[in-house]
Design an enzyme around this catalytic site. Structure first.
Site, PDB file in Angstrom:
ATOM      1  N   ASP A  16       0.954  -1.056   0.183  1.00 40.86           N
ATOM      2  CA  ASP A  16       0.054  -0.026  -0.221  1.00 40.86           C
ATOM      3  C   ASP A  16       0.771   1.191  -0.061  1.00 40.86           C
ATOM      4  OD1 ASP A  16      -2.380   1.437  -0.077  1.00 40.86           O
ATOM      5  OD2 ASP A  16      -2.700   1.241   2.048  1.00 40.86           O
ATOM      6  N   ASN A  64     -11.254  -2.641  -5.173  1.00 41.34           N
ATOM      7  CA  ASN A  64     -10.097  -1.645  -6.354  1.00 41.34           C
ATOM      8  C   ASN A  64     -10.977  -1.450  -7.553  1.00 41.34           C
ATOM      9  OD1 ASN A  64      -7.065  -2.781  -4.775  1.00 41.34           O
ATOM     10  ND2 ASN A  64      -8.152  -0.978  -4.308  1.00 41.34           N
TER      11      ASN A  64
END
Ligand code: IPE
Ligand code: IPE
Ligand code: MG
Length: 231
Positions: A16, A64
């Site tokens: 991330d 996502n």
């Protein structure tokens, strides 16, 4: 010979912070994803060096899909580029490549590339690299339960059955989960498989997470005492 308990058998990483890395340098988010691919190579190299059996990487979550189309398409072409560029390295270093997740929803050109590299590296007996693609923990549990029910009518499910119907079937549960970028949450990742996983959070953004940072995480892991509910 017993495997060294200080070296995890399975490390999983929630990669991330690519977007923030790029933004802080005045670049588009995709530049961060591209730089993140270099971190993938670095971490894979260290995993190979240390003979870590499984390295799984959260590359794209079911959620996502909510991102702009341009970023999603950019991620797919980066992934294709990654596979093409890294296949020779994987073959030379006995890395087995796998994908876990809902692959059917991915563009066809990517599915073909994934199938080819998976087949080409199937006999490799070194580190297994598992890309978690279009994956989410809830999706995984539900698909496992549905498939089990369909194939075993009238039978109760055991936890061993769940293990073997999950997308990660055959892969031991992660010993260590690393999340970069300072976020301290699971974000619908391997919900079932992380029951006894050790968690390691770092503020370092994924594109900056290279061998020294990976070594730090492994060092921290080696000092953990895992009790699994026992004394
Ligand atoms: C992780 O980086 C990569 C993917 C989720 C594909 P992000 O894209 O989430 O980057 P941040 O968190 O916005 O900085
Ligand atoms: C998790 O990161 C998914 C991947 C790393 C592929 P996100 O950036 O999507 O997670 P949230 O939105 O911060 O929880
Ligand atoms: Mg993020």
């Amino acid at each position: 010979m017993e495997a060294n308990p200080k070296i995890p058998q399975h490390v999983t990483i929630i990669m991330d912070g690519n977007g923030r890395w790029a933004k802080s340098r005045g670049h588009e988010r995709l530049v961060g994803h591209k730089e993140g691919a270099e971190s993938v190579r670095a971490c894979l190299e260290l995993a190979v060096e240390l003979k870590i059996k499984y390295l799984s990487l959260f590359a794209f979550s079911t959620e996502n899909w909510g991102r702009p189309e341009q970023e999603i398409q950019g991620l797919w072409s980066l992934l294709l580029e990654y596979i093409n560029k890294e296949t020779p390295y994987m073959l030379e270093n006995h890395v087995r490549f796998m994908v876990a997740g809902n692959v059917e929803q991915l563009p066809e050109y990517l599915r073909i590339a994934i199938r080819d590299v998976t087949e080409a590296t199937a006999a490799s007996d070194g580190t297994t690299l598992v890309l978690m693609l279009n994956y989410s923990g809830k999706w995984d549990i539900v698909q496992a339960a549905n498939r089990f029910a369909q194939e075993n009518p009238g039978r109760q499910m055991s936890w061993e059955d769940m293990d073997s119907y999950l997308a990660t079937s055959g892969i031991p549960d992660p010993d260590l989960l690393i999340r970069t970028s300072g976020e301290e949450r699971i974000s619908n990742y391997m919900l079932w498989q992380t029951a006894y996983t050790e968690f390691y959070f770092t503020d370092i953004l994924w594109p900056d997470f290279r061998k020294p940072e990976f070594r730090c995480a492994l060092e921290a892991y080696s000092k953990r005492e895992r009790r699994f509910g026992k004394l």
